[in-house]
Design a protein around this motif. Structure first.
Motif, PDB file in Angstrom:
ATOM      1  N   ILE A 342      -4.627   2.112 -10.261  1.00 36.06           N
ATOM      2  CA  ILE A 342      -4.705   2.843 -11.645  1.00 36.06           C
ATOM      3  C   ILE A 342      -4.675   1.423 -12.800  1.00 36.06           C
ATOM      4  CG2 ILE A 342      -3.803   4.057 -13.499  1.00 36.06           C
ATOM      5  CD1 ILE A 342      -2.716   5.903 -11.290  1.00 36.06           C
ATOM      6  N   ASP A 343      -3.841   0.651 -12.457  1.00 35.07           N
ATOM      7  CA  ASP A 343      -3.575  -0.574 -13.409  1.00 35.07           C
ATOM      8  C   ASP A 343      -3.431  -1.696 -12.451  1.00 35.07           C
ATOM      9  OD1 ASP A 343      -2.707  -2.492 -15.168  1.00 35.07           O
ATOM     10  OD2 ASP A 343      -1.285  -0.993 -16.331  1.00 35.07           O
ATOM     11  N   SER A 344      -4.461  -2.427 -12.175  1.00 27.15           N
ATOM     12  CA  SER A 344      -4.156  -3.530 -11.270  1.00 27.15           C
ATOM     13  C   SER A 344      -3.278  -4.585 -11.935  1.00 27.15           C
ATOM     14  CB  SER A 344      -5.514  -4.332 -11.040  1.00 27.15           C
ATOM     15  OG  SER A 344      -6.185  -4.602 -12.209  1.00 27.15           O
ATOM     16  N   LYS A 345      -3.248  -4.779 -13.176  1.00 29.26           N
ATOM     17  CA  LYS A 345      -2.720  -5.998 -13.877  1.00 29.26           C
ATOM     18  C   LYS A 345      -1.158  -5.644 -13.552  1.00 29.26           C
ATOM     19  CE  LYS A 345      -1.881  -8.258 -18.243  1.00 29.26           C
ATOM     20  NZ  LYS A 345      -2.220  -8.479 -19.685  1.00 29.26           N
ATOM     21  N   ALA A 346      -0.507  -4.343 -13.930  1.00 21.91           N
ATOM     22  CA  ALA A 346       0.591  -3.903 -13.730  1.00 21.91           C
ATOM     23  C   ALA A 346       1.222  -3.970 -12.218  1.00 21.91           C
ATOM     24  CB  ALA A 346       0.914  -2.449 -14.139  1.00 21.91           C
ATOM     25  N   LEU A 347       0.069  -3.732 -11.274  1.00 25.27           N
ATOM     26  CA  LEU A 347       0.559  -3.809  -9.687  1.00 25.27           C
ATOM     27  C   LEU A 347       0.689  -5.318  -9.395  1.00 25.27           C
ATOM     28  CD1 LEU A 347       0.615  -2.820  -6.888  1.00 25.27           C
ATOM     29  CD2 LEU A 347      -1.828  -3.136  -6.628  1.00 25.27           C
ATOM     30  N   LYS A 348      -0.080  -6.225  -9.852  1.00 28.03           N
ATOM     31  CA  LYS A 348       0.049  -7.800  -9.716  1.00 28.03           C
ATOM     32  C   LYS A 348       1.408  -8.125 -10.265  1.00 28.03           C
ATOM     33  CE  LYS A 348      -4.609  -8.615  -9.735  1.00 28.03           C
ATOM     34  NZ  LYS A 348      -6.048  -9.447 -10.359  1.00 28.03           N
ATOM     35  N   LYS A 349       1.786  -7.801 -11.549  1.00 28.25           N
ATOM     36  CA  LYS A 349       2.985  -8.201 -11.924  1.00 28.25           C
ATOM     37  C   LYS A 349       4.234  -7.660 -11.111  1.00 28.25           C
ATOM     38  CE  LYS A 349       5.571  -8.193 -16.414  1.00 28.25           C
ATOM     39  NZ  LYS A 349       5.699  -7.521 -17.730  1.00 28.25           N
ATOM     40  N   VAL A 356       5.958  -7.235  -1.317  1.00 26.78           N
ATOM     41  CA  VAL A 356       5.455  -6.151  -0.887  1.00 26.78           C
ATOM     42  C   VAL A 356       6.209  -5.880   0.648  1.00 26.78           C
ATOM     43  CG1 VAL A 356       3.513  -4.708   0.041  1.00 26.78           C
ATOM     44  CG2 VAL A 356       3.251  -6.362  -1.920  1.00 26.78           C
ATOM     45  N   GLU A 357       6.473  -4.682   0.737  1.00 26.28           N
ATOM     46  CA  GLU A 357       7.203  -4.130   2.135  1.00 26.28           C
ATOM     47  C   GLU A 357       6.148  -4.531   3.105  1.00 26.28           C
ATOM     48  OE1 GLU A 357       8.911  -0.203   2.525  1.00 26.28           O
ATOM     49  OE2 GLU A 357      10.502  -0.734   1.019  1.00 26.28           O
ATOM     50  N   HIS A 358       6.525  -5.038   4.142  1.00 28.36           N
ATOM     51  CA  HIS A 358       5.551  -5.524   5.261  1.00 28.36           C
ATOM     52  C   HIS A 358       4.536  -4.252   5.710  1.00 28.36           C
ATOM     53  CE1 HIS A 358       4.042  -7.822   8.500  1.00 28.36           C
ATOM     54  NE2 HIS A 358       4.133  -7.131   9.246  1.00 28.36           N
ATOM     55  N   ARG A 359       5.039  -3.359   5.706  1.00 29.54           N
ATOM     56  CA  ARG A 359       4.175  -2.097   6.454  1.00 29.54           C
ATOM     57  C   ARG A 359       3.032  -1.881   5.367  1.00 29.54           C
ATOM     58  NH1 ARG A 359       8.471   3.049   5.634  1.00 29.54           N
ATOM     59  NH2 ARG A 359       9.078   2.634   3.492  1.00 29.54           N
ATOM     60  N   LEU A 360       3.122  -2.244   3.985  1.00 35.64           N
ATOM     61  CA  LEU A 360       2.072  -1.963   3.257  1.00 35.64           C
ATOM     62  C   LEU A 360       1.209  -3.205   3.024  1.00 35.64           C
ATOM     63  CD1 LEU A 360       4.013  -0.505   0.165  1.00 35.64           C
ATOM     64  CD2 LEU A 360       2.762   0.626   1.623  1.00 35.64           C
ATOM     65  N   ARG A 361       1.672  -4.149   3.564  1.00 37.36           N
ATOM     66  CA  ARG A 361       0.760  -5.474   3.297  1.00 37.36           C
ATOM     67  C   ARG A 361      -0.888  -5.347   3.760  1.00 37.36           C
ATOM     68  NH1 ARG A 361       5.765  -9.350   4.898  1.00 37.36           N
ATOM     69  NH2 ARG A 361       6.347  -9.983   2.713  1.00 37.36           N
ATOM     70  N   ARG A 362      -0.902  -4.644   5.010  1.00 39.60           N
ATOM     71  CA  ARG A 362      -2.296  -4.630   5.499  1.00 39.60           C
ATOM     72  C   ARG A 362      -3.179  -4.250   4.223  1.00 39.60           C
ATOM     73  NH1 ARG A 362      -4.433  -1.844  11.164  1.00 39.60           N
ATOM     74  NH2 ARG A 362      -6.646  -2.149  10.665  1.00 39.60           N
ATOM     75  N   GLU A 363      -2.805  -2.954   3.629  1.00 38.37           N
ATOM     76  CA  GLU A 363      -3.436  -2.499   2.654  1.00 38.37           C
ATOM     77  C   GLU A 363      -3.593  -3.197   1.314  1.00 38.37           C
ATOM     78  OE1 GLU A 363      -3.933   1.877   0.483  1.00 38.37           O
ATOM     79  OE2 GLU A 363      -2.257   1.673   1.846  1.00 38.37           O
ATOM     80  N   VAL A 364      -2.404  -3.796   1.003  1.00 38.20           N
ATOM     81  CA  VAL A 364      -2.250  -4.530  -0.311  1.00 38.20           C
ATOM     82  C   VAL A 364      -2.981  -5.877  -0.184  1.00 38.20           C
ATOM     83  CG1 VAL A 364      -0.541  -5.478  -2.073  1.00 38.20           C
ATOM     84  CG2 VAL A 364      -0.163  -3.221  -0.937  1.00 38.20           C
ATOM     85  N   TRP A 365      -2.710  -6.558   0.997  1.00 36.56           N
ATOM     86  CA  TRP A 365      -3.342  -7.904   1.099  1.00 36.56           C
ATOM     87  C   TRP A 365      -4.982  -7.968   1.061  1.00 36.56           C
ATOM     88  CZ3 TRP A 365      -0.868 -11.783   5.024  1.00 36.56           C
ATOM     89  CH2 TRP A 365       0.320 -12.251   4.293  1.00 36.56           C
ATOM     90  N   ALA A 366      -5.510  -6.842   1.623  1.00 35.77           N
ATOM     91  CA  ALA A 366      -6.984  -6.655   1.476  1.00 35.77           C
ATOM     92  C   ALA A 366      -7.496  -6.486  -0.203  1.00 35.77           C
ATOM     93  CB  ALA A 366      -7.504  -5.473   2.196  1.00 35.77           C
ATOM     94  N   LEU A 367      -6.450  -5.904  -0.958  1.00 31.23           N
ATOM     95  CA  LEU A 367      -6.876  -6.127  -2.272  1.00 31.23           C
ATOM     96  C   LEU A 367      -6.737  -7.308  -3.206  1.00 31.23           C
ATOM     97  CD1 LEU A 367      -5.233  -2.401  -2.966  1.00 31.23           C
ATOM     98  CD2 LEU A 367      -7.824  -2.838  -3.116  1.00 31.23           C
TER      99      LEU A 367
END
Length: 654
Positions: A342-349, A356-367
């Motif tokens: 929804i808000d990539s700027k807020a997510l990056k901040k 990021v918790e390790h279990r989420l890295r696969r999804e978040v790193w790709a972004l």
């Protein structure tokens, strides 16, 4: 982007423009003298050449054309290069002025390196007596021979005994006493998007050149250190970084004092030659930190000049406290029902301040890496995965299908495969994910790197790439996805491994300017002790601090970098913050280049990541626009909007 914007070929748009515009060769007439407004009063213009160009990056649209002049004023010969006004370029006028060379006296020049590639344009590199060097100047319309002939009429120059393409100016007798020869470093450092090379015998041929300090007049620095093995007639980009470069950094405990060659003295001693004044012993020395019992030999503690930005007295804004990593529940709040952010700027901040918790890295790193778009849906990302998997298998099949007979006639493939095979078995083997014999993940690491060397054949494979891929494979746990995430990362860091090392050059130059801005006493100390090349930070920049922190902390650091919150060049401010943290020790113990290199190398595993990130954030905020102005356009990890994964090699024919 048109292909002509990526290659130095005769049909290049810049080349065609240079032909239309024409060029002027040596001129000694009064009419030529009056043609340049840059000529000082009472001076004689002895040489002028149009269409001499600087390449700030590998992209043709960013090249800067200009006029090169030699001006005789009394007994002094001056070198000037002025960029054309109003020339079409993606670079701003301010950026173009950064590269202007104004009235450099040949009494301050140490050498001139000439390079004549089989394809492409001739260029020269002017190395100052301080060890600093200007970016390569490309002669689009020829004229290098006349340029050197003119200099010879006014200044005493001789060819180097080791390389006929190096012309030594003024004093050439001081022997080399530099320690970098012990590192056996390859084509390792830099030029603002510009190719450079020089020969070194240590004891094998190598290539090398220094960096310019970019003084107030807007002159740009350029640092380069190349070293390696005897070079074959056909060059492979995989040779650009020797497999010894990082290992040598981790093993530096002794420093060679022997004179290795006149050329190495010429190339290295300019910028790193404090030892000429200190030690002419041909033996090795151990610079371990032990208190001396001899009062005459004990290090002298010198007072450290007060720094207005000293950490215990900072008046600037401090970096915010680090937060806990982004968890699953909070991650869900950033997504809509179809999976879009929804808000990539807020997510990056948020990631910037907590990771990021390790279990989420696969999804978040790709972004974060750009493999998936932030506004893509779950379905779109899944479709992309399936398509990219097929594409990956196609590329991988290219090298898998090479028969033994074909491999005998495919030198580059054999050499690259050999380098990769050696590197992967030494990459993060202490980690359970990669430990043990016949580890399948080590094989995946090898396969991905070999596939990438075919995907980006111009760049190929260079040592250090396995360090960048290792955490990605560890997180993604999928061969195809790891490959494409690595491709996305190399799109930004690929210039670090270019033959001309333009990425490393621009980063080291930017680092020197940021230290000058944020810690002037430390900058002055480095200047006085021949450390302005900042080569001791080379490993930090090449592999993004991969060997300076524990594995988990490296992953946290990288995802902070990839957010590009505050600055896409936060890694440079991290370098500054580490140097500032240890400035009292560096200056108080009067570390020279050798001792500083050893000290920085031994900081591995001792740096507190959260503290350094807070310091880097504070420095970045404090520097503001002035800090951004210190970083040349195109400095990794940034690339022009019209980016490409091709990194052309301009030095030699492949």
């Amino acid at each position: 982007m048109h292909e002509t914007e990526l290659h130095d070929l005769s049909d290049d748009a810049d080349y065609a423009a240079s032909q239309r515009q024409g060029s002027v060769s040596m001129q000694r007439s009064d009419s030529a003298k009056t043609s340049s407004s840059a000529e000082p009063d009472g001076a004689e213009l002895v040489y002028v050449k149009d269409n001499v160009t600087i390449h700030p990056s590998q992209f043709a649209a960013e090249r800067i054309g200009g006029r090169l002049m030699l001006i005789k004023q009394g007994a002094c010969l001056l070198l000037t290069w002025i960029p054309y006004k109003g020339q079409h370029s993606k670079l701003s006028e301010k950026d173009r002025n950064l590269y202007t060379i104004r009235g450099v006296s040949f009494s301050d020049v140490r050498s001139i390196r000439r390079h004549t590639p089989t394809l492409g344009w001739q260029y020269i590199i002017v190395v100052m007596s301080t060890g600093l060097a200007y970016p390569p100047l490309y002669f689009y319309s020829g004229g290098v021979k006349e340029f050197l002939a003119t200099i010879k009429q006014h200044v005493f120059i001789v060819r180097s005994a080791d390389d006929a393409n190096i012309f030594l100016v003024n004093d050439f007798q001081n022997p080399l006493q530099r320690t970098l020869s012990s590192l056996e470093l390859p084509r390792a450092v830099v030029a603002n998007g510009l190719s450079a090379s020089t020969s070194i015998s240590d004891p094998h041929p190598a290539e090398n050149q220094p960096i310019d300090d970019g003084s107030v007049s807007g002159e740009v620095a350029s640092l380069s250190l190349y070293n390696g093995r005897p070079r074959p007639k056909v060059h492979d980009p995989a040779r650009d970084l020797s497999i010894q470069v990082l290992e040598k950094f981790s093993l530096v405990t002794r420093f060679a004092r022997e004179t290795t060659s006149q050329l190495l003295r010429e190339s290295l001693n300019n910028g790193y030659g404090a030892n000429e004044r200190r030690d002419h012993s041909p033996h090795y020395h151990d610079y371990s930190y032990k208190p001396s019992t001899d009062p005459e030999k004990a290090p002298v503690e010198v007072p450290v000049v007060p720094d207005p930005l000293e950490f215990d007295k900072l008046s600037m804004v401090w970096g915010k406290p680090r937060q806990s990593p982004l968890g699953s529940g909070e991650w869900a709040t950033f997504l809509d029902s179809e999976g879009r952010v929804i808000d990539s700027k807020a997510l990056k901040k948020r990631i910037f301040y907590g990771g990021v918790e390790h279990r989420l890295r696969r999804e978040v790193w790709a972004l974060l890496l750009g493999y998936h778009a932030f506004d893509s849906t779950y379905a779109e990302r899944e479709y992309l995965r399936s398509m990219k998997k097929l594409e990956y298998e196609t590329i991988k099949h290219q090298w898998q299908s090479i028969s033994a007979e074909q491999a005998k006639r495919f030198t580059k493939f054999r050499e690259r495969k050999g380098l990769i095979d050696k590197d992967v078995v030494r990459t993060d083997r202490s980690l359970s994910f990669y430990e043990g014999d016949d580890n399948p993940n080590v094989n995946l690491l090898r396969d991905i790197l070999l596939t990438y060397s075919f995907y980006n054949f111009d760049l190929g494979y260079c040592q250090g790439m396995s360090d960048l891929l290792s955490p990605i494979l560890y997180v993604m746990e999928d061969e195809s996805e790891s490959f494409w995430c690595f491709v996305a990362l190399m799109e930004r860091l690929g210039p670090n491994f270019n033959r001309d090392q333009n990425g490393m050059h621009s980063q080291l130059f930017a680092l020197s300017k940021l230290v000058e801005l944020l810690d002037l006493p430390l900058h002055n100390y480095f200047k006085q002790n021949d450390c302005l090349n900042y080569f001791f930070c080379f490993r930090w920049l090449l592999i993004q601090f991969k060997r300076e922190f524990e594995y988990e902390k490296v992953m946290s650091l990288w995802e902070v970098f990839w957010t590009h919150h505050l600055s896409e060049h936060l890694h440079l401010y991290v370098c500054v913050s580490i140097l500032k943290r240890y400035r009292k020790k560096i200056m108080g113990e009067q570390m020279d280049f050798d001792t500083l290199l050893k000290f920085i190398n031994e900081l591995s595993g001792l740096i507190d990541l959260n503290t350094i990130l807070r310091d880097a954030e504070a420095l970045c905020i404090c520097a503001g626009e002035n800090g951004a102005a210190c970083i040349p356009p195109g400095t990794p990890p940034s690339l022009p909007i019209e980016s490409s994964l091709l990194y052309p090699q301009q030095d030699d024919v492949l």
